[in-house]
Design a protein around this motif. Structure first.
Motif, short mmCIF file in Angstrom:
data_model
loop_
_atom_site.label_atom_id
_atom_site.label_comp_id
_atom_site.label_asym_id
_atom_site.label_seq_id
_atom_site.Cartn_x
_atom_site.Cartn_y
_atom_site.Cartn_z
N ASP A 1 0.79 -1.30 -0.19
CA ASP A 1 -0.08 -0.03 0.00
C ASP A 1 0.85 1.29 0.12
OD1 ASP A 1 -2.29 -1.57 0.02
OD2 ASP A 1 -2.79 -1.33 2.24
N VAL B 1 0.70 -6.04 -6.69
CA VAL B 1 -0.56 -5.44 -6.66
C VAL B 1 -1.41 -6.65 -6.96
CG1 VAL B 1 -2.45 -3.85 -7.24
CG2 VAL B 1 -0.16 -3.03 -6.93
N ALA C 1 -4.07 -8.00 -3.96
CA ALA C 1 -5.41 -7.96 -4.02
C ALA C 1 -6.22 -9.54 -3.78
CB ALA C 1 -5.63 -7.63 -5.69
N ASP D 1 -10.00 -6.83 -2.14
CA ASP D 1 -10.15 -5.43 -2.93
C ASP D 1 -11.34 -5.12 -2.94
OD1 ASP D 1 -9.23 -4.36 -5.96
OD2 ASP D 1 -9.09 -3.39 -4.08
N TYR E 1 -7.07 -1.74 -5.83
CA TYR E 1 -6.00 -2.38 -6.68
C TYR E 1 -6.44 -2.72 -7.88
CZ TYR E 1 -4.54 -3.37 -1.80
OH TYR E 1 -4.01 -3.35 -0.34
#
Length: 471
Positions: free
Chosen positions: A332, A351, A355, A360, A365
């Motif tokens: 993040d 990512v 996710a 998510d 994401y």
């Protein structure tokens, strides 16, 4: 292919010609694929200028005059015209330049070769598993046989000459601890072999499997018993993270499941706890000249190790640092930082993995992926990170359809997802006071690259960075 990896690491020789280009350390970040096949805070780049850069083997300053037979032959200015390259390689000290690589290394095929073979083997094994075509299996077997098993072409099971820094004395003729991460591709090779075996490949015979186990066993022994391996295992940054994955994967392939678990748990109970600040910054990576690259590089290894945990039946996704930060917290933070000209696509595979592993629910994401790499769903990283591959992640017990890889109109299971930031530090000033990392218990400075040192006080600002507010 080469028997050993010999890589002249970091920096320019005192006499070298001007580099054709400034080249970032290592290969581009690769996605962490291990066992995954299942049928804006301100950047701290300026801190890098404060790093202590010395050549530990020689302790000689960059402007030192070389000891030569001629009183007029000197190492400076660079490039020098007073002695031939062959003399400077053995007489002149190297000077560390963070974020730069001596162009000499591009003359060495070893590091690139093992990463190429690892991708080739993994893709080929996946093709075999999905197409059930013997040709794909045979191609992978031939490649592994050539690189690791045939006596005339194989790599020896060590990195005794990895990232060697050429120079005077015996230190200029052996490898350094930074060379171990060049063999990180062995994890994907092991992944590929396990896919072949689970798919019943007739081409991967018991004899070849035993020969490869012998090779991996010798490499694991070298990692644990060699001086280079011992140094690597005590580094606080990406070097120990990649070392951990290689050793754990090797033990898993050798049949030592508990040994592999022990290796991973030792890392997550020790070095990992100092790797991520409350903000999500990775201080040992963020202090570098190219912080996005190094944050991404360590994330690659952290995700690889968490996926190894999945394969071994343990949850490492929930592991927290001293500051209550997880792998997700680090990801993040990385995607909120100004890339300052670095390639933000390095973060895309991570990512995609985070996710699915953490959920998510807000689509944050997915939005990043679409913006950064619009065709991500057609890339291998999409296949690597299908939900069913994550067996021990925080979302593994939940329905994951539509989390990031489902259809836009498929909302089934979204309400079941845990909060993306559940359990993460609260935005604002860190609530847990800073304490010097354990790596500084017995020393005032720690070597994180060849001849490059950091102190606790240099890292403090990165640990005390405010926790960002995430939308």
């Amino acid at each position: 292919m080469h028997r050993v990896h010999t890589r002249a690491r970091v920096t320019r020789r005192a006499d070298s010609s001007p580099p054709a280009a400034t080249i970032e350390k290592g290969a581009k970040t690769r996605e962490s694929t291990l066992f995954s096949v299942a049928p804006v805070p301100t950047s701290h780049a300026s801190n890098a200028n404060q790093l202590s850069q010395t050549r530990s083997a020689t302790q000689a300053p960059g402007e030192a005059v070389a000891k030569t037979t001629s009183t007029k032959a000197t190492c400076t200015p660079s490039p020098t015209t007073t002695m031939p390259p062959s003399a400077t390689w053995t007489s002149c000290p190297y000077v560390g330049r963070d974020g730069k690589v001596n162009p000499d290394v591009r003359d060495l095929a070893g590091p690139g070769a093992i990463n190429t073979i690892s991708q080739y083997a993994l893709y080929g094994s996946i093709a075999f598993a999905t197409k059930r075509t013997a040709k794909y299996s045979q191609d992978v077997v031939n490649a592994i046989d050539t690189f690791f098993l045939q006596s005339s072409t194989k790599m020896n099971p060590n990195v005794n000459f990895g990232q060697m820094v050429r120079g005077s004395g015996p230190e200029g003729k052996k490898g350094t601890f930074t060379g171990v991460l060049d063999v990180r591709g062995i994890v994907k090779v092991i992944n590929a072999i396990l896919i072949l075996k689970s798919g019943g490949s007739a081409e991967w015979t018991n004899s070849k499997d035993q020969d490869m186990r012998n090779w991996v066993s010798e490499y694991a022994r070298w990692l644990e018993e060699s001086d280079i391996g011992a140094i690597t295992s005590t580094r606080p940054n990406n070097h120990v993270t990649f070392y951990t994955g290689q050793l754990a994967a090797s033990k898993l392939y050798m049949g030592d499941k508990q040994g592999a678990i022990n290796v991973l748990q030792r890392f997550f109970k020790n070095e990992f706890r100092d790797q991520i600040a409350a903000s999500g910054e990775q201080p040992f990576e963020g202090i570098r000249a190219k912080p996005l690259h190094y944050r991404s590089f360590n994330l690659e290894a952290l995700i690889m190790n968490a996926k190894l945990g999945d394969a071994l039946g343990i949850d490492l996704w929930s592991a927290k640092s001293k500051y209550e930060a997880t792998i997700q917290t680090a990801l993040d933070y990385a995607i909120t930082c100004d890339p300052n000209g670095e390639d933000v696509q390095d973060l895309v595979p991570h990512v995609a993995a985070v996710a699915v592993a953490y959920g998510d629910p807000t689509g944050r994401y997915k939005s990043f992926l679409r913006k950064t790499m619009s065709n991500y769903e057609s890339r291998p990283l999409w296949f690597y990170n299908q939900p069913s591959a994550f067996t021990k992640s925080p979302t593994s017990g939940k329905s994951k359809r539509g989390v990031i890889f489902g259809r836009d109109d498929d909302t089934s299971g979204r309400n079941e997802q845990p909060s993306v930031h559940g359990g993460s530090p609260v935005a604002g000033r860190p609530s847990i006071p800073f304490a010097c990392p354990d790596a500084f218990k017995d020393t005032a400075k720690v070597e994180i690259e060849n001849g490059m040192y950091v102190t606790c006080e240099q890292l403090r600002p990165l640990y005390e960075t405010d926790v960002p507010k995430l939308e």
